[in-house]
Write an enzyme that holds these catalytic residues in place. Sequence first.
Site, PDB file in Angstrom:
ATOM      1  N   ARG A 108       0.825  -1.214   0.000  1.00 16.45           N
ATOM      2  CA  ARG A 108       0.000   0.000   0.000  1.00 16.45           C
ATOM      3  C   ARG A 108       0.863   1.269   0.000  1.00 16.45           C
ATOM      4  O   ARG A 108       0.538   2.273   0.630  1.00 16.45           O
ATOM      5  CB  ARG A 108      -0.952   0.010   1.205  1.00 16.45           C
ATOM      6  N   SER A 158     -11.144  -0.092   3.649  1.00 19.32           N
ATOM      7  CA  SER A 158     -10.327  -0.656   4.734  1.00 19.32           C
ATOM      8  C   SER A 158      -9.587   0.460   5.464  1.00 19.32           C
ATOM      9  O   SER A 158      -8.886   1.261   4.847  1.00 19.32           O
ATOM     10  CB  SER A 158      -9.322  -1.660   4.174  1.00 19.32           C
ATOM     11  N   GLU A 199      -4.471   2.818   6.734  1.00 18.17           N
ATOM     12  CA  GLU A 199      -4.460   2.625   5.286  1.00 18.17           C
ATOM     13  C   GLU A 199      -5.193   3.781   4.610  1.00 18.17           C
ATOM     14  O   GLU A 199      -4.791   4.248   3.551  1.00 18.17           O
ATOM     15  CB  GLU A 199      -5.114   1.300   4.900  1.00 18.17           C
TER      16      GLU A 199
END
Length: 298
Positions: free
Chosen positions: A172, A221, A291
């Site tokens: 990520r 998320s 995130e």
Amino acid sequence: MQAPVPRDGIRGKLTAGAPLAPYTWFKTGGPADWLFEPADIDDLEAFLARLDPAVPVMALGLGSNMIVRDGGVPGVVVRLGKAFAKVEHSGELELTCGGGASGILVASTARDLGIAGLEFLRGIPGTVGGFVRMNGGAYGREVADVLRDCAVILHDGSFVTLSAAELEYSYRHSALPEGAIVVSARFRGHPGEPSEIGAEMDRIAAAREASQPLRTKTGGSTFKNPQGHKAWELVDRAGCRGLQQGGAQVSEKHTNFLINTGTATSADIEGLGEMVRDKVYAQTGVSLEWEIQRVGRP
């Protein structure tokens, strides 16, 4: 408030004090100092070339993985419209996709052309620009697995092409420069049967619908999965399912999702996330990393 650049010669739409809440999934947050919606790549290049280098620049896609803080976003927010949302068959098993194209459009086009390997993009609620920057992933695959290269306009208006290797992908994260705007990307898959590709996309869609609070004001998320752990399990173990702060709540359906129950501010949502992080650390000793991007002024 003075314009960050002269309006003369700009063909896109430049708006001062533009509300951003309507463009985010959480439906919260303050305005952008300036919102620029370029007419095309040339317009974006010219705009950034004339922009004061001290003025920050941020790209905004579907606003799905983002908290815009209540004080708004300084500088210029760039939102790519229809001119940047095309997906084209550009080579054998290859698609060239505009930075504003959705993951669903990319996956569906690949399916129709018999290009497999891009089905997971059906499960990423964002645009090409966003998931190229963040190395977006779902269902066991990530952008680093399929990206050949991307076309980027830097803060100074210069146009560059960066390979997947140059983006130095990790979980990520990418090395894409601050203020850079991804205007297109090339993805490569492998041969497949459209019916089988479609079935896999349907499976992904059904799995998302069954497990995630998709019909709420959410942001995707919230926390990265720590090495060897699943974030949702850690949040659940810490007793945070259904936890609330103001109008923000930890989803009962999937504990790695925060939701706006209808009256939340961005401060409620971010504060709840920090509360969850504290509880998880106290319970498990694991420090969760965000995130979701948190941008703007508190």
